[in-house]
Design a protein around this motif. Structure first.
Motif, PDB file in Angstrom:
ATOM      1  N   LEU A 110       0.832  -1.190   0.000  1.00  0.00           N
ATOM      2  CA  LEU A 110       0.000   0.000   0.000  1.00  0.00           C
ATOM      3  C   LEU A 110       0.872   1.248   0.000  1.00  0.00           C
ATOM      4  CD1 LEU A 110      -2.569  -1.010   2.770  1.00  0.00           C
ATOM      5  CD2 LEU A 110      -2.901  -1.086   0.300  1.00  0.00           C
ATOM      6  N   SER A 111       0.382   2.256  -0.687  1.00  0.00           N
ATOM      7  CA  SER A 111       1.076   3.537  -0.636  1.00  0.00           C
ATOM      8  C   SER A 111       0.821   4.150   0.738  1.00  0.00           C
ATOM      9  CB  SER A 111       0.565   4.461  -1.739  1.00  0.00           C
ATOM     10  OG  SER A 111      -0.755   4.888  -1.430  1.00  0.00           O
ATOM     11  N   THR A 169      -0.558   6.751   1.578  1.00  0.00           N
ATOM     12  CA  THR A 169      -1.864   7.427   1.701  1.00  0.00           C
ATOM     13  C   THR A 169      -3.042   6.454   1.580  1.00  0.00           C
ATOM     14  OG1 THR A 169      -1.862   7.906  -0.671  1.00  0.00           O
ATOM     15  CG2 THR A 169      -0.957   9.601   0.800  1.00  0.00           C
ATOM     16  N   ALA A 170      -2.769   5.179   1.341  1.00  0.00           N
ATOM     17  CA  ALA A 170      -3.846   4.196   1.162  1.00  0.00           C
ATOM     18  C   ALA A 170      -4.264   3.625   2.516  1.00  0.00           C
ATOM     19  CB  ALA A 170      -3.380   3.074   0.241  1.00  0.00           C
ATOM     20  N   LYS A 171      -5.493   3.168   2.547  1.00  0.00           N
ATOM     21  CA  LYS A 171      -6.054   2.577   3.751  1.00  0.00           C
ATOM     22  C   LYS A 171      -6.672   1.235   3.362  1.00  0.00           C
ATOM     23  CE  LYS A 171      -9.194   3.917   7.448  1.00  0.00           C
ATOM     24  NZ  LYS A 171     -10.162   4.939   7.847  1.00  0.00           N
TER      25      LYS A 171
END
Length: 67
Positions: free
Chosen positions: A55-56, A58-60
């Motif tokens: 995941l980046s 900023t990803a959730k």
């Protein structure tokens, strides 16, 4: 969960194939219909296992329950 499975006997190979139409590329086979059914059940279970993902920052990651 329940999934539809297409079982097909191949007389040339003298074996059964099993395909789950709802899960792309989820297929198996067996020498008998019962073996093909057991094998596709295992294939479906493996298909549905969560995969490792990156995941980046900023990803959730969230989970959703269906059914």
């Amino acid at each position: 969960m329940r999934f539809r499975v297409v079982l097909e006997y191949d007389p040339e190979a003298d074996s059964y194939s099993a395909v789950c139409p709802e899960l792309p590329r989820c297929a198996s086979a067996g020498d008998t219909e019962e073996e093909a059914r057991r094998n596709i059940e295992e294939a479906i279970q493996l298909y549905l296992l969560p995969a490792e993902i990156e995941l980046s920052p900023t990803a959730k990651l969230v989970e959703v329950t269906v059914g």
